[in-house]
Design an enzyme around this catalytic site. Sequence first.
Site, short mmCIF file in Angstrom:
data_model
loop_
_atom_site.label_atom_id
_atom_site.label_comp_id
_atom_site.label_asym_id
_atom_site.label_seq_id
_atom_site.Cartn_x
_atom_site.Cartn_y
_atom_site.Cartn_z
N GLU A 129 -0.24 -8.48 5.11
CA GLU A 129 0.08 -8.62 6.69
C GLU A 129 -1.15 -8.63 7.30
OE1 GLU A 129 0.10 -6.05 4.71
OE2 GLU A 129 -0.48 -4.20 6.01
N HIS A 174 -3.11 -5.45 1.59
CA HIS A 174 -2.18 -5.87 2.80
C HIS A 174 -2.21 -7.18 3.04
CE1 HIS A 174 -2.08 -1.59 3.85
NE2 HIS A 174 -3.36 -1.37 3.27
N CYS A 179 0.80 -1.29 -0.17
CA CYS A 179 0.02 0.04 -0.04
C CYS A 179 1.04 1.41 0.02
CB CYS A 179 -0.92 -0.02 1.09
SG CYS A 179 -2.16 1.26 1.18
#
Lengths: 203, 296
Positions: free
Chosen positions: A180, A178, A85
């Site tokens: 993560e 994302h 991002c």
Amino acid sequence: MSDSARPSRIGVLAVQGAVREHVNAIREIGADAVEVRLPRDLVDLDALILPGGESTAMRKLIDAYGLREPIAALGRAGAPMLGTCAGMILLAERNADGEDPVFGMLDIEVRRNAYGRQLDSFEADLEVPVLGHEPLHGVFIRAPVVTHVGPRTEVLARDPDGQPVAVRTGSVLATAFHPELTGDRRMHRLLAQMISEGVERTA
Amino acid sequence: MTTIERSTWATKVGLARMLAGGVIMDVVTADQAKIAEEAGAVAVMALERVPFDIRRDGGVARMSDPKLIEEIKNATTIPVMAKCRIGHFAEAQILQSLEVDYIDESEVLTPADEEHHIDKHEFSVPFVCGCRDLGEALRRIGEGAAMIRTKGEAGTGDIVEAVRHMRAVQKGIRELTNMRTDELFAAAKELRAPYDIVKQTAELGELPVPNFSAGGVATPADASLMRQLGAQAVFVGSGIFKSADPERYARAIVKAATHFDNPEILVEVSTGLGEPMRGISSTEIPVEERLATRGW
């Protein structure tokens, strides 16, 4: 660069943003995580992650403490990078909003927040052939749009409308979403795999 | 065909996670929003008056004029938050329609409902709510808050209430993590919070959504203190634009939030900053006039 006996050391730029989530992901794949706030934190890193956050704020903190040149040097030395991002914006060579590039290592043009405001944030399953058949779940938050893909860049995934959302230029990897924030660690494993491939190339 | 799902819980909490390590600044004009962004704020809170002035002026404090919120949205590229009164879901509907990025259901404004908070699950836009202790935090999460801010006493520049409440939340979490499963049922009853969220918090050892600090932060050292006590980010209200040199204060607090555990950098950013906001000791404010006590 790294001897195979020790775990890889993967840094996370920790000036602001979703740092903890990347640190946890790095530990889950068996690597050592290092939070990077100052140039001295970059010593002996095998790879670096630039997390999501606010790229305007991250840019100020990168320059305030002299991180721009040493991070660019780490990239030029061949250490794999992953930008998610805001991290993708920091890595891009060109910015459609006219802002100066920060690290300029990813042969793409991006436009910040181009999917819209928070109400346009979304989730979608993505086909990422380089990670296998199973789709990767993408969480997009005020995400940047890749407005142009340069000739040195491969597109690893597209969103349901066909926009590129995961790209790679050499050893520099970036996603508009994302990885993560989900439990799926394949993108982090790909980064770790790029470390060992780089070691083999230079060996 | 792959489907797209908008405004999911993951995107709501996700935006809060992206703000971690940062500073969210109260701004009352488009120019202040630009100063905040230029100084490295991760988001701005669009307001008509900062809490210091709300306290001074008295009267009923309400949602800001949509025109002001629009101007601030147009002046900056970072997320824009705005406040509605506790329980005032009509103000929240207006703010959602304005496409703000986060709504703060805030005790800084005059409460509209003394029993009910907004059903925040009903909204597409994410909400942040304040808390003074663990039970209040978990009740707000149960109602759909995707971010919690531990309350200080807004508009005072006095950090003592922020510290008290952050310690209360963290202590409450530590106690939960030591409980047997059967004890968690009793804890949920005592905390007056949904059992599943109590259990989730006990398992995680932290709130299931990010916890920031808001209210009373006036200096870089205050930001460092709250980060070290467990706040993932800080909101700064009156502390910046009521100081002698807002640009410098803003930059210094941004650096302090990142380098909160590095005393050398804290020395550097604290040196020669000029007068902080004048401040009011929160002990001088009668309990019934304290904003932090609003919310139930």
